[in-house]
Design a protein around this motif. Sequence first.
Motif, PDB file in Angstrom:
ATOM      1  N   LEU A  92      -5.533   2.444  -0.994  1.00  0.00           N
ATOM      2  CA  LEU A  92      -5.226   2.797  -2.542  1.00  0.00           C
ATOM      3  C   LEU A  92      -6.363   3.517  -3.286  1.00  0.00           C
TER       4      LEU A  92
ATOM      5  N   THR B  48       0.802  -1.291   0.042  1.00  0.00           N
ATOM      6  CA  THR B  48       0.042  -0.176  -0.018  1.00  0.00           C
ATOM      7  C   THR B  48       0.875   1.349   0.020  1.00  0.00           C
TER       8      THR B  48
ATOM      9  N   GLY C 170       2.391   1.881  -3.498  1.00  0.00           N
ATOM     10  CA  GLY C 170       1.131   2.274  -4.382  1.00  0.00           C
ATOM     11  C   GLY C 170       0.975   3.623  -4.204  1.00  0.00           C
TER      12      GLY C 170
ATOM     13  N   TRP D 187       1.060   1.359  -9.200  1.00  0.00           N
ATOM     14  CA  TRP D 187      -0.243   1.402  -8.336  1.00  0.00           C
ATOM     15  C   TRP D 187      -0.941   0.093  -8.974  1.00  0.00           C
TER      16      TRP D 187
END
Length: 333
Positions: A279, A225, A228, A244
């Motif tokens: 995200l 996470t 990303g 991502w």
Amino acid sequence: MDSSLYQAAAQAAPGDGKAARLYALAVSPGAPQALARRVRWGLMLVAALLLASGLIFWVAANWQGQSRLFKLGLIEGALALSVLAACVWPRARVPALLCATLALGGLLAYVGQTYQTGADAWQLFAVWAALSLIWVGLARSDVLWTVWVLVLATGVVTWSGRVDIWNVFFLDQEYLPQLLLRMALWLGLALVPVAVSLVPRLRVRGGMAWWSHRTALGLALAAWTGMGVVQVFGFGAKHTALGWVLAAALVAAVLLVSLYGRFQDFVAVSLAALAANVLVLALVARWLANGSDLEALLVFGFIALVCLGGSVRGLIAVQQRMRALPAAEREVV
């Protein structure tokens, strides 16, 4: 007796036996022996943790006042006694090996600092994990596997030789091979408890080391996470979209595996849902970055509330479904 049992019994259909089962549950005696065993085992774990921590702190506080031979003999003696206690005292095997694992880390740190081997920090944790894997695998304890996962995760974090957030998420982010390698390392860490559960000689009681599994997944999800989010906001990265997408794919894979199959677990589903929300909201924040402050804040708040509400409703439905499974198919929720 709790009045809710009477209410549930009154709602039960006559002749289905539910009232009798509820009454038997209400008047059944407890199991103080099982509780005493758990408390005694927990206290032994705490004692092992305190002994190992006390050894490390004592060494750090009295470093200058003792000779090298005395320091080395003290740590090696603690390690040897812990392993010996695990061999001759089966009931204290897990606490003794926990103490041995921590003492092994202290011994490696002492040797590295005293004799200046020139090894990087991650190598210390890699050797620590490799040497302790012998008794961790033989003991087949979820507690030891959780500690082992934490040691290995620290080695992954210190792979570049530093321990900081910048190193974990930002270092070498402009280069795709480094990004892929970091994600793969965390994926390998997340798969360790799964691999252990598939090997009969290493498998813990119950078939799955759930706490080490959750720990490994939680650490991997946090790393993915973070990577990303960093890729979404750029910071000069060249592979923003790809970074991502990879993080989102890994989080989605964890969510699917935790929802279905033999590794389904409500805690893991909750962790994956949290990572997915972060995200998605990071992508939304990046999309709204060029708008007016007030409008962007209102839109972001609305989308965040929608994500939160949807996640809560989904998690409640998942929990109810897992609790409705037959006892033979239900895992720890």
